[in-house]
Design an enzyme around this catalytic site. Structure first.
Site, PDB file in Angstrom:
ATOM      1  N   GLY A 159      -6.557 -34.322  35.332  1.00 51.78           N
ATOM      2  CA  GLY A 159      -6.881 -32.660  35.513  1.00 51.78           C
ATOM      3  C   GLY A 159      -8.507 -32.564  36.064  1.00 51.78           C
ATOM      4  N   SER A 180     -13.502 -22.238  27.285  1.00 59.54           N
ATOM      5  CA  SER A 180     -12.519 -21.546  27.983  1.00 59.54           C
ATOM      6  C   SER A 180     -12.767 -20.081  27.949  1.00 59.54           C
ATOM      7  CB  SER A 180     -11.174 -22.016  27.377  1.00 59.54           C
ATOM      8  OG  SER A 180     -10.082 -21.328  27.767  1.00 59.54           O
ATOM      9  N   TYR A 213      -6.135 -22.953  19.703  1.00 56.72           N
ATOM     10  CA  TYR A 213      -6.958 -23.337  21.183  1.00 56.72           C
ATOM     11  C   TYR A 213      -8.025 -22.485  21.159  1.00 56.72           C
ATOM     12  CZ  TYR A 213      -7.936 -24.552  25.847  1.00 56.72           C
ATOM     13  OH  TYR A 213      -8.489 -25.108  26.829  1.00 56.72           O
ATOM     14  N   GLY A 260     -11.334 -33.091  34.452  1.00 59.44           N
ATOM     15  CA  GLY A 260     -12.192 -34.442  34.364  1.00 59.44           C
ATOM     16  C   GLY A 260     -12.305 -35.382  35.736  1.00 59.44           C
ATOM     17  N   GLY A 315     -12.727 -37.670  29.122  1.00 54.61           N
ATOM     18  CA  GLY A 315     -11.396 -37.269  29.521  1.00 54.61           C
ATOM     19  C   GLY A 315     -11.295 -37.147  31.264  1.00 54.61           C
ATOM     20  N   ALA A 316     -11.847 -38.212  31.695  1.00 50.05           N
ATOM     21  CA  ALA A 316     -11.654 -38.243  33.107  1.00 50.05           C
ATOM     22  C   ALA A 316     -10.402 -38.826  33.832  1.00 50.05           C
ATOM     23  CB  ALA A 316     -13.030 -39.158  33.628  1.00 50.05           C
TER      24      ALA A 316
HETATM   25  N1  LIG Z   1      -6.481 -26.231  32.579  1.00 48.52           N
HETATM   26  C1  LIG Z   1      -6.992 -24.965  32.184  1.00 48.52           C
HETATM   27  O1  LIG Z   1      -6.501 -23.833  32.899  1.00 48.52           O
HETATM   28  C2  LIG Z   1      -7.963 -24.991  31.407  1.00 48.52           C
HETATM   29  C3  LIG Z   1      -8.605 -23.642  30.919  1.00 48.52           C
HETATM   30  C4  LIG Z   1      -9.807 -23.554  30.056  1.00 48.52           C
HETATM   31  C5  LIG Z   1     -10.124 -24.645  29.587  1.00 48.52           C
HETATM   32  N2  LIG Z   1      -9.725 -25.983  29.716  1.00 48.52           N
HETATM   33  C6  LIG Z   1     -10.611 -26.922  29.411  1.00 48.52           C
HETATM   34  O2  LIG Z   1     -10.865 -27.948  30.317  1.00 48.52           O
HETATM   35  C7  LIG Z   1     -10.984 -29.189  29.854  1.00 48.52           C
HETATM   36  C8  LIG Z   1     -10.102 -30.082  30.777  1.00 48.52           C
HETATM   37  O3  LIG Z   1      -8.759 -29.715  30.531  1.00 48.52           O
HETATM   38  P1  LIG Z   1      -7.610 -29.934  31.696  1.00 48.52           P
HETATM   39  O4  LIG Z   1      -6.952 -28.857  31.979  1.00 48.52           O
HETATM   40  O5  LIG Z   1      -8.219 -31.111  32.942  1.00 48.52           O
HETATM   41  O6  LIG Z   1      -6.752 -30.958  30.885  1.00 48.52           O
HETATM   42  P2  LIG Z   1      -5.912 -32.415  31.169  1.00 48.52           P
HETATM   43  O7  LIG Z   1      -5.599 -32.580  32.730  1.00 48.52           O
HETATM   44  O8  LIG Z   1      -4.692 -32.310  30.204  1.00 48.52           O
HETATM   45  O9  LIG Z   1      -6.923 -33.461  30.665  1.00 48.52           O
HETATM   46  C9  LIG Z   1      -7.364 -33.519  29.429  1.00 48.52           C
HETATM   47  C10 LIG Z   1      -8.143 -34.890  29.345  1.00 48.52           C
HETATM   48  O10 LIG Z   1      -8.866 -35.179  27.972  1.00 48.52           O
HETATM   49  C11 LIG Z   1      -8.421 -36.218  27.651  1.00 48.52           C
HETATM   50  N3  LIG Z   1      -8.270 -36.398  26.068  1.00 48.52           N
HETATM   51  C12 LIG Z   1      -7.301 -35.573  25.357  1.00 48.52           C
HETATM   52  N4  LIG Z   1      -7.524 -35.954  24.203  1.00 48.52           N
HETATM   53  C13 LIG Z   1      -8.583 -36.687  23.967  1.00 48.52           C
HETATM   54  C14 LIG Z   1      -8.964 -37.523  22.912  1.00 48.52           C
HETATM   55  N5  LIG Z   1      -8.805 -37.402  21.663  1.00 48.52           N
HETATM   56  N6  LIG Z   1      -9.917 -38.425  23.186  1.00 48.52           N
HETATM   57  C15 LIG Z   1     -10.350 -38.672  24.573  1.00 48.52           C
HETATM   58  N7  LIG Z   1      -9.983 -37.995  25.402  1.00 48.52           N
HETATM   59  C16 LIG Z   1      -9.003 -36.984  25.248  1.00 48.52           C
HETATM   60  C17 LIG Z   1      -7.079 -36.682  28.552  1.00 48.52           C
HETATM   61  O11 LIG Z   1      -6.830 -37.988  28.153  1.00 48.52           O
HETATM   62  P3  LIG Z   1      -5.423 -38.666  28.718  1.00 48.52           P
HETATM   63  O12 LIG Z   1      -5.091 -39.029  29.901  1.00 48.52           O
HETATM   64  O13 LIG Z   1      -5.416 -39.961  27.498  1.00 48.52           O
HETATM   65  O14 LIG Z   1      -4.403 -37.630  27.874  1.00 48.52           O
HETATM   66  C18 LIG Z   1      -7.491 -36.120  29.666  1.00 48.52           C
HETATM   67  O15 LIG Z   1      -8.192 -37.011  30.512  1.00 48.52           O
HETATM   68  C19 LIG Z   1     -10.445 -29.075  28.487  1.00 48.52           C
HETATM   69  O16 LIG Z   1     -11.707 -29.216  27.544  1.00 48.52           O
HETATM   70  C20 LIG Z   1      -9.784 -27.999  28.400  1.00 48.52           C
HETATM   71  O17 LIG Z   1      -9.648 -27.160  27.175  1.00 48.52           O
HETATM   72  C21 LIG Z   1      -8.803 -26.056  30.750  1.00 48.52           C
END
Ligand SMILES: NC(=O)c1ccc[n+]([C@@H]2O[C@H](COP(=O)([O-])OP(=O)(O)OC[C@H]3O[C@@H](n4cnc5c(N)ncnc54)[C@H](OP(=O)(O)O)[C@@H]3O)[C@@H](O)[C@H]2O)c1
Length: 307
Positions: A32, A158, A183, A34, A28-29
């Site tokens: 966000g 999280s 979630y 990643g 997921g790079a």
């Molecule tokens: N943002 C927050 O406040 C927060 C808080 C706690 C934990 N987290 C965790 O941090 C991590 C990163 O989250 P983020 O906020 O950066 O989210 P994000 O910006 O939505 O990015 C998520 C990434 O995961 C990829 N992804 C989603 N489904 C996938 C699949 N089936 N196979 C492969 N890749 C997939 C997406 O790919 P696409 O570009 O193709 O969609 C995207 O690159 C996640 O595990 C999230 O649960 C985030």
């Protein structure tokens, strides 16, 4: 793109000066946290493998990174965590090519997908964030164990796991779906599984760790808190962790002698904000793994996949 001065200052005090020679694989790079992690790694001279489900998007991100860091070593691999066949192909390729990996970051995750299911028919959120990572981990860890050097295997959880519950009679919340509940459960399952893995791999070259980004505005964050909060966050950005600060947990883990099974992430404002630190691992993470893993293996087996 381009890192902030504060980030570079923090890195100079808290991380190794270079990760040259290391390979960091990030799921997921494409966006966000990643994407910011990939940038930090490229900045610190690591070779990056972006494991992504959307190759076109990944190519675009790679181009952008190369625009800022022309000497960067970046590769792209196809991986869809919502499809066990894709995971099998991904692991098969790594095994076949004998890909060298020093850090494997399971960052990819989703929030809020009511009604959507994975290719294997599981609820999309639990299916991606937990079952996908579980299946991938069971397949890839035996390979990582054969590498002749230390490997950091990091699962992104999280802080919301702290309020989650697991009910094996309604594991996928079929009766009463709630975005946050589903979630939170996916992340508690992942944390509990990761903690157990850290014990199982204690005497090996693989250090199993967890990180979390606090609360940061990304597509996932906006999905969780709504567009209003997303727009407000742009105005009062200091209230939320920046993607960049949230990504610092990875260089921190790579640079410090931290015990396997630890959770690293922001610790201010109940874990939502700040630079990374080692967080306390709670009882709900440290207990109940046997039941969870047995249940998970059976759930996957019942779908005719072997783990
Ligand atoms: N943002 C927050 O406040 C927060 C808080 C706690 C934990 N987290 C965790 O941090 C991590 C990163 O989250 P983020 O906020 O950066 O989210 P994000 O910006 O939505 O990015 C998520 C990434 O995961 C990829 N992804 C989603 N489904 C996938 C699949 N089936 N196979 C492969 N890749 C997939 C997406 O790919 P696409 O570009 O193709 O969609 C995207 O690159 C996640 O595990 C999230 O649960 C985030």
């Amino acid at each position: 793109m381009a890192l902030k001065k504060g980030t570079k200052r923090w890195l100079s005090k808290n991380a190794a000066p270079s990760f040259g020679g290391k390979t960091v694989l990030i799921t997921g790079a494409t966006g966000g946290v990643g994407l910011k992690t990939a940038e930090l790694m490229v900045f610190l001279k690591a070779r990056v493998i972006m494991a992504c489900r959307n190759l076109e998007k990944a190519e675009g991100v790679k181009e952008k990174l190369l625009g800022e860091y022309p000497d960067a070593k970046i590769e792209i691999m196809l991986l869809d965590l919502a499809d066990t066949r894709s995971i099998d192909l991904f692991v098969g390729k790594i095994d076949n090519d004998k890909t060298d990996i020093d850090v494997f970051l399971n960052n990819a995750g989703v929030f809020h997908k009511p009604g959507e299911v994975t290719a294997d028919g599981f609820d999309m959120v639990i299916g991606t964030n937990y079952l996908g990572v579980f299946y991938l981990s069971e397949k890839i860890l035996p390979y990582l164990k054969t590498l002749p050097h230390g490997v950091d295997y990091i699962n992104t959880v999280s802080i919301i796991h702290k309020i989650a519950k697991i009910d094996y009679n309604d594991f996928f919340y079929r009766r009463k779906y709630g975005n946050f509940r589903v979630y939170a459960r996916s992340k508690l399952c992942l944390a509990r599984y990761s903690y157990e893995l850290s014990r199982r791999y204690e005497k090996t070259n693989v250090r199993i760790m967890m990180n979390h980004p606090g609360i940061t505005i990304t597509p996932l964050g906006i999905n969780a808190f709504g567009r209003f909060v997303g727009s407000a966050a742009k105005v009062v950005s200091g209230l939320f962790n920046s993607n960049e600060k949230s990504a610092l947990s990875v260089p921190y883990i790579m640079s410090k002698d931290i015990k396997a099974g630890s959770i690293v992430g922001p610790s201010k404002l109940f874990g939502g904000w700040g630079y990374p630190k080692i967080n306390r691992v709670g009882k709900r993470v440290m207990t109940g793994a046997y039941e969870l893993i047995s249940f998970t293996e059976k759930t996957i087996r019942d779908h005719n996949y072997t783990v």
